[in-house]
Motif scaffolding. Structure first.
Motif, PDB file in Angstrom:
ATOM      1  N   ILE A 146       0.858  -1.183   0.000  1.00 32.17           N
ATOM      2  CA  ILE A 146       0.000   0.000   0.000  1.00 32.17           C
ATOM      3  C   ILE A 146       0.897   1.237   0.000  1.00 32.17           C
ATOM      4  O   ILE A 146       1.843   1.320   0.781  1.00 32.17           O
ATOM      5  CB  ILE A 146      -0.875   0.026   1.268  1.00 32.17           C
ATOM      6  CG1 ILE A 146      -1.759  -1.215   1.334  1.00 32.17           C
ATOM      7  CG2 ILE A 146      -1.685   1.303   1.345  1.00 32.17           C
ATOM      8  CD1 ILE A 146      -2.988  -1.165   0.543  1.00 32.17           C
ATOM      9  N   LYS A 147       0.589   2.191  -0.885  1.00 31.86           N
ATOM     10  CA  LYS A 147       1.351   3.435  -0.938  1.00 31.86           C
ATOM     11  C   LYS A 147       0.666   4.506  -0.093  1.00 31.86           C
ATOM     12  O   LYS A 147      -0.518   4.776  -0.275  1.00 31.86           O
ATOM     13  CB  LYS A 147       1.426   3.936  -2.377  1.00 31.86           C
ATOM     14  CG  LYS A 147       2.334   3.118  -3.232  1.00 31.86           C
ATOM     15  CD  LYS A 147       3.694   3.780  -3.336  1.00 31.86           C
ATOM     16  CE  LYS A 147       4.635   2.967  -4.162  1.00 31.86           C
ATOM     17  NZ  LYS A 147       5.246   1.848  -3.455  1.00 31.86           N
ATOM     18  N   ASP A 167       0.872   7.651  -0.238  1.00 31.26           N
ATOM     19  CA  ASP A 167       0.457   8.860  -0.946  1.00 31.26           C
ATOM     20  C   ASP A 167      -0.755   8.649  -1.844  1.00 31.26           C
ATOM     21  O   ASP A 167      -1.252   9.592  -2.432  1.00 31.26           O
ATOM     22  CB  ASP A 167       1.616   9.401  -1.790  1.00 31.26           C
ATOM     23  CG  ASP A 167       2.731   9.930  -0.912  1.00 31.26           C
ATOM     24  OD1 ASP A 167       2.404  10.559   0.107  1.00 31.26           O
ATOM     25  OD2 ASP A 167       3.902   9.695  -1.222  1.00 31.26           O
ATOM     26  N   LEU A 168      -1.190   7.392  -1.973  1.00 34.77           N
ATOM     27  CA  LEU A 168      -2.343   7.131  -2.830  1.00 34.77           C
ATOM     28  C   LEU A 168      -3.570   6.822  -1.979  1.00 34.77           C
ATOM     29  O   LEU A 168      -3.448   6.401  -0.831  1.00 34.77           O
ATOM     30  CB  LEU A 168      -2.049   5.946  -3.755  1.00 34.77           C
ATOM     31  CG  LEU A 168      -0.854   6.106  -4.697  1.00 34.77           C
ATOM     32  CD1 LEU A 168      -0.667   4.849  -5.519  1.00 34.77           C
ATOM     33  CD2 LEU A 168      -1.028   7.308  -5.592  1.00 34.77           C
ATOM     34  N   GLU A 225      -7.179   3.998  -5.248  1.00 33.18           N
ATOM     35  CA  GLU A 225      -6.045   3.963  -6.186  1.00 33.18           C
ATOM     36  C   GLU A 225      -5.139   2.770  -5.899  1.00 33.18           C
ATOM     37  O   GLU A 225      -4.679   2.080  -6.813  1.00 33.18           O
ATOM     38  CB  GLU A 225      -5.240   5.260  -6.090  1.00 33.18           C
ATOM     39  CG  GLU A 225      -5.896   6.437  -6.775  1.00 33.18           C
ATOM     40  CD  GLU A 225      -5.264   7.772  -6.391  1.00 33.18           C
ATOM     41  OE1 GLU A 225      -5.461   8.734  -7.128  1.00 33.18           O
ATOM     42  OE2 GLU A 225      -4.577   7.855  -5.353  1.00 33.18           O
ATOM     43  N   ALA A 240      -6.769  -0.322  -7.195  1.00 33.78           N
ATOM     44  CA  ALA A 240      -6.756  -0.377  -8.659  1.00 33.78           C
ATOM     45  C   ALA A 240      -5.388  -0.822  -9.160  1.00 33.78           C
ATOM     46  O   ALA A 240      -5.281  -1.611 -10.109  1.00 33.78           O
ATOM     47  CB  ALA A 240      -7.111   0.988  -9.235  1.00 33.78           C
ATOM     48  N   ILE A 241      -4.320  -0.328  -8.499  1.00 29.68           N
ATOM     49  CA  ILE A 241      -2.960  -0.693  -8.915  1.00 29.68           C
ATOM     50  C   ILE A 241      -2.715  -2.176  -8.693  1.00 29.68           C
ATOM     51  O   ILE A 241      -2.191  -2.879  -9.559  1.00 29.68           O
ATOM     52  CB  ILE A 241      -1.933   0.150  -8.142  1.00 29.68           C
ATOM     53  CG1 ILE A 241      -1.928   1.561  -8.706  1.00 29.68           C
ATOM     54  CG2 ILE A 241      -0.546  -0.461  -8.229  1.00 29.68           C
ATOM     55  CD1 ILE A 241      -1.196   2.538  -7.855  1.00 29.68           C
ATOM     56  N   ARG A 300      -2.195   7.041   4.025  1.00 27.06           N
ATOM     57  CA  ARG A 300      -1.388   7.497   5.160  1.00 27.06           C
ATOM     58  C   ARG A 300      -2.221   7.579   6.449  1.00 27.06           C
ATOM     59  O   ARG A 300      -1.717   7.282   7.526  1.00 27.06           O
ATOM     60  CB  ARG A 300      -0.818   8.882   4.823  1.00 27.06           C
ATOM     61  CG  ARG A 300       0.165   9.431   5.798  1.00 27.06           C
ATOM     62  CD  ARG A 300       0.604  10.827   5.401  1.00 27.06           C
ATOM     63  NE  ARG A 300       1.133  10.880   4.041  1.00 27.06           N
ATOM     64  CZ  ARG A 300       0.580  11.555   3.040  1.00 27.06           C
ATOM     65  NH1 ARG A 300      -0.524  12.240   3.250  1.00 27.06           N
ATOM     66  NH2 ARG A 300       1.119  11.563   1.859  1.00 27.06           N
TER      67      ARG A 300
END
Lengths: 222, 248, 209
Positions: free
Chosen positions: C85-86, C88-89, C93, C96-97, C129
């Motif tokens: 998991i990012k 910043d997204l 999102e 979806a990635i 975050r």
């Protein structure tokens, strides 16, 4: 397949846009390193004109190397890289997408900024085109070769310095040909031959580097 | 197999280990003999050069060392490729064992080159195409050694080192030609090495004997080092335990 | 379908396990049990093809997965220890990635309902975050709700950081996926019974020394 590459590029650009400061750091590093040279060697215009191509090229080389650790580090830390390795699309395509996104964020700004810095060095204005063109062909090649180094050193201690040790010797041909293009232009020989060679080098790097980096990534994640 | 020898038998460390010792001792002895003879020819029998005087005699060490430095990199890349392709344990060990010897010869070539340069060119260092390429080759060796040193897992170290060695070997000719090209564009201070006078037969023989001496030394040193790496990595295996117990 | 033949795994100098054989058909659930350090995660990574076995092979429909590569990976859904998991997204999102890397595009509506199913529909547009550990795990697991077509799920500790309700939801998802005729491999420390027809268990035992 291509769809995945486009998707990866868009994702990486999106991530970079949400974290613009990272992009700026590399650019500022480039500007500062180039600006240090006149302070070190003195403001003599003739001397500056002679060293300008080398200085700008070496600075571009260092800046693009500085940014390398970020190509995979974050994806490695949060587990996304594992998912990329298990993707239905070939890993080399994903890597190619990542390199392109990386270059758009760290390489292209250098190319655009270089003419401004060249003026600091009193480089004749009719050579600025050659300067930009040589950087435009050279910096993607640097990113491509550097990606191999970044993949090899993923997760190792002393990563940054180690990448420099691995990658800088491999950068030398690009440096020689790239900086040589300007010298040739200044000597009235025309930069055509140099630019063609740079182009050939870029094509070769684009063909092989993503594939080699993909192999290196699989080794690194075992 | 028609020859009746199972070569693949020796690609396993357990059978290679005792063989390596015998070979290393044999080649080590040959190396001492050849180097002694070669140096004797070089320093006492070869005629004095009418242009360079006695200082030219350093080429009896310099030229063979430079040849070995490049050749060992090729051999290293070969073993690296074998390791990646066939996943044999021995290949990675050989590549790791070759790197320090290669780096040493590169360093000797640079050092003797600079010693030769001082009386001949009047300067310790000239950005001559060959010297520059040799310097870059040294960087490539350092990169390989540093990468292997930074990785704890021997399997990853072998495979990552192999990728680097192969990328390096593809780049070596590109680097060499770009440096050469750069050198011709910047013709200024450099004096070409290739303008050396025609070689006397004794000089040629001396040089060849030295090349063989360095060859044998490399083989002996690499085998000894491969033995150490082998024992260290496989200290928990049965054959290594037996070997250590027998106190050999 | 998924088959392990004389599988051996070594990490550094330790042999984690050797001579491991099993066969997993569609409609079967396999739980890998064992103490910390016994090689559960390594086994899952072997089954995914992230790790090369020191001996033996893993086969998918009779073919070595190291030869099948992308063909196998396109079928497989792997949720690892790390959530991928990012920060910043947003949750949507990120999801979806994960799906796109797995090889399928998902419409916004489907993303939303998948997140809803895991009980985090409200956080769809918030950056990851601000999510808690449990919520991040839910985002990662929401991919399962969009992977009903996949014949093989490999899940590494899917229940960590989840609360009781989320554990129930994920258990239910696994059970119905197995009922659909797919195979699921998972590890867990939580003792729980997932209601399926065939539940297999491999115990790797104590930590290897």
């Amino acid at each position: 397949m291509l769809e995945t590459a486009v998707f990866v590029i868009r994702r990486d650009l999106l991530l970079a846009m949400r974290r613009r400061s990272d992009v700026l750091t590399v650019l500022l590093f480039f500007v500062i390193v180039v600006s240090l040279f006149p302070l070190g060697v003195g403001p003599e215009p003739a001397l500056l004109r002679t060293i300008a191509p080398g200085v700008i090229w070496v600075a571009a080389l260092l800046a693009s190397m500085l940014a390398l650790s970020r190509v995979f580090a974050q994806d490695y830390a949060d587990g996304t890289l594992e998912q990329m390795l298990l993707s239905a699309s070939p890993l080399s395509v994903i890597v190619a997408g990542k390199v392109l996104a990386h270059w758009l964020m760290t390489g292209l700004p250098l190319v655009l900024l270089a003419p401004v810095l060249a003026l600091q060095f009193d480089v004749p204005q009719n050579f600025l085109g050659e300067l930009m063109l040589s950087l435009l062909l050279g910096t993607p090649a640097l990113s491509l070769i550097g990606t191999i180094g970044a993949a090899l050193t993923l997760g190792l201690r002393g990563g940054g310095a180690l990448v420099a040790l691995l990658v800088l010797p491999l950068y030398i041909p690009v440096l020689i040909i790239g900086a040589g293009a300007l010298d040739a232009a200044a000597a009235g020989l025309g930069a055509g031959a140099h630019l063609l060679l740079l182009g050939a080098f870029l094509v070769m790097a684009a063909a092989f580097a993503p594939w080699v980096a993909a192999v290196a990534l699989r080794i690194a994640l075992e | 197999m028609s020859s009746g020898i199972n070569w693949f038998k020796f690609s396993s460390p357990a059978s290679f280990y005792p063989l390596a010792k015998k070979l290393a001792v044999g080649f080590g002895t040959l190396a001492v003999v050849f180097c002694a003879v070669g140096l004797y020819i070089g320093f006492f029998m070869a005629p004095t050069d009418h242009q360079q005087g006695e200082s030219y005699r350093i080429i009896f060490i310099h030229v063979p060392a430079a040849w070995m430095s490049m050749f060992i990199y090729l051999v290293m890349a070969f073993w690296a490729g074998m390791g990646l392709a066939f996943n044999t344990r021995l290949s990675g060990m050989m590549a790791s064992a070759l790197a320090p010897t290669g780096a040493m010869f590169t360093f000797i070539a640079l050092w003797t080159g600079s010693l030769w340069g001082k009386p001949t060119w009047g300067t310790w260092w000239v950005w001559d195409a060959r010297l520059t390429s040799e310097l870059i080759l040294l960087f490539l060796y350092f990169g390989f050694l540093a990468l292997q040193a930074a990785i704890d897992d021997p399997r990853r170290a072998d495979r990552a080192g192999a990728v680097l060695a192969l990328v390096g070997v593809v780049n070596v000719p590109i680097i060499y030609f770009s440096v050469k090209w750069w050198n011709t564009l910047h013709q200024g201070a450099s004096v070409s090495l290739s303008s050396a006078p025609t070689m006397a037969t004794t000089m040629l023989i001396g040089m060849l004997v030295m090349v063989f001496g360095f060859w044998f030394y490399s083989i002996a040193a690499v085998l000894m080092r491969a033995r150490c790496i082998m024992l260290e990595r496989e200290r928990n295996s049965e054959w290594a335990a037996q070997y250590l117990e027998s106190g050999a | 379908m998924l088959e392990a033949i004389d599988l051996q795994c070594t990490r550094g100098e330790r042999t984690l396990f050797s001579g491991l054989d099993f066969r997993l058909r569609g409609g079967e659930l396999l739980r890998i049990a064992g103490a910390n350090g016994s090689g559960k995660t390594s086994l899952l990574r072997l089954l995914c093809g992230l790790l090369a076995p020191a001996g033996g092979s893993v086969r998918w429909h009779g073919e070595d997965i190291r030869r099948l590569r992308e063909e196998y990976w396109g079928r497989l859904v792997y949720i690892g220890h790390a959530n991928a998991i990012k920060d910043d997204l947003t949750a949507a999102e990120n999801l979806a990635i994960a799906c796109a890397l797995g090889g399928h595009r998902v419409a916004a509506g489907a993303l939303r309902s998948a997140l809803d199913q895991l009980g985090i529909g409200g956080s769809e547009h918030r950056p990851a975050r601000v999510l808690s550990q449990g919520q991040r795990r839910r985002v990662a697991l929401a991919r399962l709700a969009l992977s009903e077509h996949s014949p093989l799920w490999i899940l590494d500790e899917p229940f960590t950081a989840l609360d009781a309700r989320a554990v129930d939801i994920v258990q239910e998802m696994i059970a119905s996926h197995v009922a659909r005729g797919a195979a699921v491999v998972y590890t867990t420390h939580v003792e729980l019974e997932i209601a399926v027809a065939v539940a297999l268990r491999i115990d790797l035992g104590a930590a290897a020394v």
